[in-house]
Design a protein around this motif. Structure first.
Motif, PDB file in Angstrom:
ATOM      1  N   THR A   1     -60.413  19.068  -7.680  1.00  0.00           N
ATOM      2  CA  THR A   1     -61.330  19.847  -8.522  1.00  0.00           C
ATOM      3  C   THR A   1     -61.052  21.354  -8.467  1.00  0.00           C
ATOM      4  OG1 THR A   1     -62.940  20.142  -6.746  1.00  0.00           O
ATOM      5  CG2 THR A   1     -63.181  18.173  -8.107  1.00  0.00           C
ATOM      6  N   GLY A   2     -60.347  21.779  -7.428  1.00  0.00           N
ATOM      7  CA  GLY A   2     -60.110  23.205  -7.245  1.00  0.00           C
ATOM      8  C   GLY A   2     -61.303  23.950  -6.664  1.00  0.00           C
ATOM      9  N   ARG A   3     -62.375  23.192  -6.344  1.00  0.00           N
ATOM     10  CA  ARG A   3     -63.558  23.839  -5.760  1.00  0.00           C
ATOM     11  C   ARG A   3     -63.515  23.768  -4.235  1.00  0.00           C
ATOM     12  NH1 ARG A   3     -68.294  21.237  -9.349  1.00  0.00           N
ATOM     13  NH2 ARG A   3     -67.659  22.062 -11.363  1.00  0.00           N
ATOM     14  N   GLU A   4     -64.516  24.389  -3.611  1.00  0.00           N
ATOM     15  CA  GLU A   4     -64.567  24.364  -2.146  1.00  0.00           C
ATOM     16  C   GLU A   4     -64.927  22.977  -1.639  1.00  0.00           C
ATOM     17  OE1 GLU A   4     -67.209  27.427  -0.785  1.00  0.00           O
ATOM     18  OE2 GLU A   4     -65.545  28.858  -0.763  1.00  0.00           O
ATOM     19  N   GLY A   5     -64.439  22.644  -0.455  1.00  0.00           N
ATOM     20  CA  GLY A   5     -64.779  21.377   0.187  1.00  0.00           C
ATOM     21  C   GLY A   5     -66.280  21.298   0.446  1.00  0.00           C
ATOM     22  N   TRP A   6     -66.791  20.079   0.548  1.00  0.00           N
ATOM     23  CA  TRP A   6     -68.249  19.893   0.632  1.00  0.00           C
ATOM     24  C   TRP A   6     -68.837  20.272   1.988  1.00  0.00           C
ATOM     25  CZ3 TRP A   6     -69.722  16.306   4.305  1.00  0.00           C
ATOM     26  CH2 TRP A   6     -68.761  15.381   4.711  1.00  0.00           C
ATOM     27  N   TRP A   7     -67.966  20.391   3.032  1.00  0.00           N
ATOM     28  CA  TRP A   7     -68.514  20.734   4.350  1.00  0.00           C
ATOM     29  C   TRP A   7     -67.872  22.009   4.889  1.00  0.00           C
ATOM     30  CZ3 TRP A   7     -69.372  16.748   8.938  1.00  0.00           C
ATOM     31  CH2 TRP A   7     -70.718  16.827   9.331  1.00  0.00           C
ATOM     32  N   ASN A   8     -67.625  22.947   3.959  1.00  0.00           N
ATOM     33  CA  ASN A   8     -66.975  24.204   4.324  1.00  0.00           C
ATOM     34  C   ASN A   8     -67.736  25.009   5.378  1.00  0.00           C
ATOM     35  OD1 ASN A   8     -64.575  24.333   3.116  1.00  0.00           O
ATOM     36  ND2 ASN A   8     -65.176  25.695   1.445  1.00  0.00           N
ATOM     37  N   TYR A   9     -69.043  24.844   5.413  1.00  0.00           N
ATOM     38  CA  TYR A   9     -69.843  25.582   6.403  1.00  0.00           C
ATOM     39  C   TYR A   9     -69.639  25.048   7.816  1.00  0.00           C
ATOM     40  CZ  TYR A   9     -72.701  27.818   2.784  1.00  0.00           C
ATOM     41  OH  TYR A   9     -73.144  28.563   1.740  1.00  0.00           O
ATOM     42  N   VAL A  10     -69.248  23.790   7.910  1.00  0.00           N
ATOM     43  CA  VAL A  10     -69.250  23.110   9.215  1.00  0.00           C
ATOM     44  C   VAL A  10     -67.839  22.887   9.763  1.00  0.00           C
ATOM     45  CG1 VAL A  10     -69.920  20.952  10.372  1.00  0.00           C
ATOM     46  CG2 VAL A  10     -71.465  22.004   8.711  1.00  0.00           C
ATOM     47  N   VAL A  11     -66.895  22.615   8.851  1.00  0.00           N
ATOM     48  CA  VAL A  11     -65.534  22.274   9.287  1.00  0.00           C
ATOM     49  C   VAL A  11     -64.580  23.403   8.916  1.00  0.00           C
ATOM     50  CG1 VAL A  11     -63.677  20.572   9.113  1.00  0.00           C
ATOM     51  CG2 VAL A  11     -66.063  19.842   8.856  1.00  0.00           C
ATOM     52  N   GLY A  12     -63.885  23.944   9.895  1.00  0.00           N
ATOM     53  CA  GLY A  12     -62.926  25.021   9.630  1.00  0.00           C
ATOM     54  C   GLY A  12     -62.636  25.772  10.911  1.00  0.00           C
ATOM     55  N   PRO A  13     -61.755  26.776  10.840  1.00  0.00           N
ATOM     56  CA  PRO A  13     -61.429  27.533  12.051  1.00  0.00           C
ATOM     57  C   PRO A  13     -62.684  28.182  12.631  1.00  0.00           C
ATOM     58  CG  PRO A  13     -59.941  28.083  10.244  1.00  0.00           C
ATOM     59  CD  PRO A  13     -61.037  27.246   9.659  1.00  0.00           C
ATOM     60  N   ASN A  14     -62.905  27.978  13.929  1.00  0.00           N
ATOM     61  CA  ASN A  14     -64.040  28.555  14.662  1.00  0.00           C
ATOM     62  C   ASN A  14     -65.409  28.116  14.151  1.00  0.00           C
ATOM     63  OD1 ASN A  14     -62.332  30.064  16.388  1.00  0.00           O
ATOM     64  ND2 ASN A  14     -62.007  31.491  14.682  1.00  0.00           N
ATOM     65  N   LEU A  15     -65.446  27.083  13.367  1.00  0.00           N
ATOM     66  CA  LEU A  15     -66.732  26.532  12.932  1.00  0.00           C
ATOM     67  C   LEU A  15     -67.108  25.389  13.893  1.00  0.00           C
ATOM     68  CD1 LEU A  15     -66.313  26.643   9.062  1.00  0.00           C
ATOM     69  CD2 LEU A  15     -67.668  28.135  10.529  1.00  0.00           C
ATOM     70  N   PRO A  16     -68.339  24.839  13.747  1.00  0.00           N
ATOM     71  CA  PRO A  16     -68.763  23.798  14.710  1.00  0.00           C
ATOM     72  C   PRO A  16     -67.731  22.672  14.876  1.00  0.00           C
ATOM     73  CG  PRO A  16     -70.612  24.442  13.340  1.00  0.00           C
ATOM     74  CD  PRO A  16     -69.422  25.199  12.829  1.00  0.00           C
ATOM     75  N   ILE A  17     -67.158  22.209  13.773  1.00  0.00           N
ATOM     76  CA  ILE A  17     -66.047  21.251  13.893  1.00  0.00           C
ATOM     77  C   ILE A  17     -64.779  22.053  13.638  1.00  0.00           C
ATOM     78  CG2 ILE A  17     -65.063  19.079  13.065  1.00  0.00           C
ATOM     79  CD1 ILE A  17     -67.842  18.263  12.107  1.00  0.00           C
ATOM     80  N   ASP A  18     -64.199  22.508  14.733  1.00  0.00           N
ATOM     81  CA  ASP A  18     -63.162  23.535  14.688  1.00  0.00           C
ATOM     82  C   ASP A  18     -61.797  22.916  14.365  1.00  0.00           C
ATOM     83  OD1 ASP A  18     -61.484  25.664  15.120  1.00  0.00           O
ATOM     84  OD2 ASP A  18     -62.430  26.288  17.000  1.00  0.00           O
ATOM     85  N   THR A  19     -61.248  23.319  13.226  1.00  0.00           N
ATOM     86  CA  THR A  19     -59.951  22.756  12.821  1.00  0.00           C
ATOM     87  C   THR A  19     -58.789  23.278  13.677  1.00  0.00           C
ATOM     88  OG1 THR A  19     -59.947  24.467  11.119  1.00  0.00           O
ATOM     89  CG2 THR A  19     -60.507  22.245  10.409  1.00  0.00           C
ATOM     90  N   GLU A  20     -59.025  24.327  14.457  1.00  0.00           N
ATOM     91  CA  GLU A  20     -57.986  24.823  15.361  1.00  0.00           C
ATOM     92  C   GLU A  20     -57.919  23.945  16.615  1.00  0.00           C
ATOM     93  OE1 GLU A  20     -56.824  28.671  15.017  1.00  0.00           O
ATOM     94  OE2 GLU A  20     -57.128  27.846  13.016  1.00  0.00           O
ATOM     95  N   LYS A  21     -59.014  23.232  16.855  1.00  0.00           N
ATOM     96  CA  LYS A  21     -59.139  22.499  18.109  1.00  0.00           C
ATOM     97  C   LYS A  21     -59.060  20.989  17.883  1.00  0.00           C
ATOM     98  CE  LYS A  21     -62.457  22.536  21.941  1.00  0.00           C
ATOM     99  NZ  LYS A  21     -63.712  23.120  22.425  1.00  0.00           N
ATOM    100  N   TYR A  22     -59.613  20.554  16.766  1.00  0.00           N
ATOM    101  CA  TYR A  22     -59.728  19.107  16.520  1.00  0.00           C
ATOM    102  C   TYR A  22     -58.852  18.659  15.362  1.00  0.00           C
ATOM    103  CZ  TYR A  22     -63.801  19.746  19.498  1.00  0.00           C
ATOM    104  OH  TYR A  22     -64.618  20.074  20.543  1.00  0.00           O
ATOM    105  N   PHE A  23     -58.570  17.357  15.370  1.00  0.00           N
ATOM    106  CA  PHE A  23     -57.821  16.730  14.282  1.00  0.00           C
ATOM    107  C   PHE A  23     -58.838  15.945  13.449  1.00  0.00           C
ATOM    108  CE2 PHE A  23     -55.223  12.925  12.905  1.00  0.00           C
ATOM    109  CZ  PHE A  23     -54.469  13.597  11.959  1.00  0.00           C
ATOM    110  N   ILE A  24     -59.109  16.442  12.253  1.00  0.00           N
ATOM    111  CA  ILE A  24     -60.202  15.879  11.458  1.00  0.00           C
ATOM    112  C   ILE A  24     -59.641  14.995  10.351  1.00  0.00           C
ATOM    113  CG2 ILE A  24     -62.133  16.452   9.927  1.00  0.00           C
ATOM    114  CD1 ILE A  24     -61.442  19.140  12.191  1.00  0.00           C
ATOM    115  N   ILE A  25     -60.202  13.794  10.283  1.00  0.00           N
ATOM    116  CA  ILE A  25     -59.754  12.811   9.296  1.00  0.00           C
ATOM    117  C   ILE A  25     -60.935  12.487   8.398  1.00  0.00           C
ATOM    118  CG2 ILE A  25     -58.821  10.480   8.992  1.00  0.00           C
ATOM    119  CD1 ILE A  25     -58.196  10.638  12.127  1.00  0.00           C
TER     120      ILE A  25
END
Lengths: 379, 203
Positions: free
Chosen positions: A65-89
């Motif tokens: 869609t070219g829009r932002e992901g639905w959980w942009n507030y939660v998943v990402g670098p230094n966010l609660p589900i940290d993409t720098e630390k975890y492998f998210i599927i």
């Protein structure tokens, strides 16, 4: 909106999947995204389950869609589900419309989209399909399975079916079965879609007309149920569109009306009407109590999974009481269960928005659980 | 709401708990006691805590803690599901402390109850001299904003145990840093000199 479906990652599972309805899918597709890297000890994989209107594009930019992901507030670098630390599927559920097998995809027998020939699926079917993705990615045991709303239901179902495949679970804003009110709202949505003449018994793809109005109304009804009375009041009150008084017509006078319309019609561009029927049905059929002779504890007998149940105070779709029932069922069998009820005005949608107390709870649980899981794996 | 608890050395309570016990800490606060017991006694611990900030802290420490109100939620715990339940300086804050005490002994085989002692000589003297409700180090609130609804002395607690056929397996007096055993022979004097009482009870 230009949708680019060519950018979807998918795998075809060439193993039969026996569905709850009795039909066997000889093979099926799972469309998925991953974020971050799997660490050496394979201790950092988190399987996110999406909700009714979600998809595999959890964060960053949705490639379709070219829009932002639905959980942009939660998943990402230094966010609660940290993409720098975890492998998210995250996988698109089967029955969905972002590349996994579903009513929009081509039926190999007819070379046309399945439409209503696609078998009715359940939450259990969705979860059973996604386990194959974990196998494909080489993840024997995830650190955590989690999700909100229907994502939470999948997390519960996953833990019940595959207790050895995850170390922990965070079911958020969900219930272990759909209530009469939940089913009623979904039926309203389905009736709106089916009442649209363009729906054409689910064959709309043959003539290129889309049941836009029906799907938009379905989405509007859903949207009301995701917000709290107070939240809606605070945001819109009785504020008018133009600020010049009532128009004495049936156009959108009130801001809340135009907001709903916007939400409804924006959804039509990216979502398939038949998919909406299939997924709401799967939610309605979800009943972990019934699957376990009325005893929810049985669903989790002898579980070693660490649970963190999170509810939101103004969620009237899946009220806190429903989460508490899950907590009680787990607690009564000595499972490791934590529970937090976040006080908020944001209703059911709280898990999708900026909600600091929720973030802190989630981050604290994940980070400490990661340490425990790592030390278990290094033993 | 919880008052600031008087710090009882974790090892005093730990000394009363067997290795690998199943422990429920009711009103576990920030979870430090549970964490200490997990590390030093390898317990299988659970917490129940009313304050969400505290629950979040517990989760960050890897503890399994449920946000809830003991007076409403203990009913959901099955009989005998824990070896030991801990209620650290909280019994006086319940509407029905007697009911909570008996609930704990339904859920757990033993309970450790600690109470700020209203029979402590400084408390008695404070009331005698000022004629107002005592405000002391262990009881820092004024009468109008105290969370303590049901203050008791060590002797009161003993009497309640007798009344409800609860066995006092062990009781300890804590005053400043002095720790000593309470027995039926020294009850009167310990009731006077103890700031805190620690009781191990069972049914």
């Amino acid at each position: 909106m230009n949708l680019d479906y060519n950018k979807i990652n998918k795998i075809t599972i060439n193993k039969p999947l026996k569905l709850d309805c009795g039909v066997i899918l000889d093979k099926f597709d799972i469309a998925y995204e991953t974020y971050g890297k799997l660490d050496e000890s394979k201790s950092n994989a988190i399987l996110v389950f999406h909700a009714l209107s979600g998809d595999q594009f959890v964060t960053g930019i949705n490639k379709v869609t070219g829009r932002e992901g639905w959980w942009n507030y939660v998943v990402g670098p230094n966010l609660p589900i940290d993409t720098e630390k975890y492998f998210i599927i995250c996988a698109n559920v089967i029955g969905g419309c972002m590349g996994s097998s579903g009513p929009k995809e081509i039926n190999p027998k007819t070379n046309k989209p399945y439409g209503l020939d696609f078998p009715v699926i359940t939450i259990k079917d969705m979860v059973s399909a996604q386990v194959h993705l974990l196998d494909f990615l080489g993840v024997k045991k995830t650190l955590c399975v989690l999700g909100g709303s229907m994502g939470g239901m999948q997390a519960l179902q996953f833990c019940s079916l595959f207790p050895d495949r995850t170390f922990s679970a965070v079911p958020i804003a969900c219930a272990a079965s759909h209530s009469a009110q939940n089913i009623a709202f979904n039926e309203l949505a389905r009736q709106a879609i089916m009442a649209d003449p363009n729906w054409d018994s689910g064959n709309y793809f043959l003539n290129g007309k889309i049941p836009r109005n029906g799907l938009a109304v379905a989405r509007m009804a859903g949207h009301i149920s995701y917000l709290s009375e107070q939240g809606l009041q605070n945001k819109f009150g009785r504020k008018l569109q133009e600020g010049e008084g009532l128009n004495f017509s049936f156009d959108a006078d009130f801001q809340v009306e135009s907001y709903l319309k916007y939400q409804g019609y924006a959804f039509v561009d990216r979502f398939d009407a038949n998919s909406y029927l299939y997924i709401t049905r799967a939610m309605d059929y979800f009943d972990l109590y019934k699957l376990n002779d009325g005893n929810l504890s049985k669903a989790f007998k002898d579980t070693k999974v660490k649970f963190c149940i999170i509810s939101f105070s103004t969620d009237w779709l899946y009220p806190t009481q429903e989460s508490k029932k899950i907590v009680i069922a787990l607690n009564s069998i000595g499972a490791q269960v934590s529970f937090v009820n976040i006080i908020t005005n944001n209703g059911h949608d709280s898990f999708l928005v900026e909600e600091p107390e929720f973030f802190q709870t989630l981050k604290g649980f994940l980070d400490s659980t990661y340490e425990d899981f790592k030390s278990e794996n290094s033993r | 709401m919880r008052i600031l608890k008087v710090k009882i050395q974790d090892d005093v309570l730990a000394g009363l708990i067997e290795i690998k016990s199943r422990v429920l800490d009711v009103g576990c606060g920030d979870g430090n006691l549970l964490l200490y017991l997990k590390k030093n006694k390898r317990i299988d611990g659970r917490g129940l805590e009313i304050n969400q900030k505290n629950v979040q802290e517990c989760l960050g420490k890897g503890l399994a803690v449920i946000e809830g109100d003991a007076e409403k939620d203990l009913i959901n715990y099955p009989n005998g599901s824990f070896d030991i339940a801990i209620l650290n300086q909280a019994i006086q804050q319940f509407y029905e402390p007697r009911k909570v005490l008996n609930e704990l002994l339904r859920i757990a085989h033993k309970a450790i109850i600690t109470i700020p002692n209203f029979g402590y000589w400084k408390v008695r003297l404070n009331l005698l001299l000022t004629g107002t409700m005592p405000v002391t180090k262990t009881l820092p609130h004024s009468w109008y904003d105290t969370p303590n609804l049901h203050m008791s002395s060590i002797k009161d607690f003993y009497n309640l145990c007798n009344l409800d056929n609860i066995k006092v397996i062990k009781s300890i007096s804590i005053s400043s840093n002095k720790i000593s055993d309470i027995t039926s022979n020294n009850l009167e004097i310990k009731n006077l000199v103890s700031e805190l009482g620690v009781f191990v009870v069972s049914k």
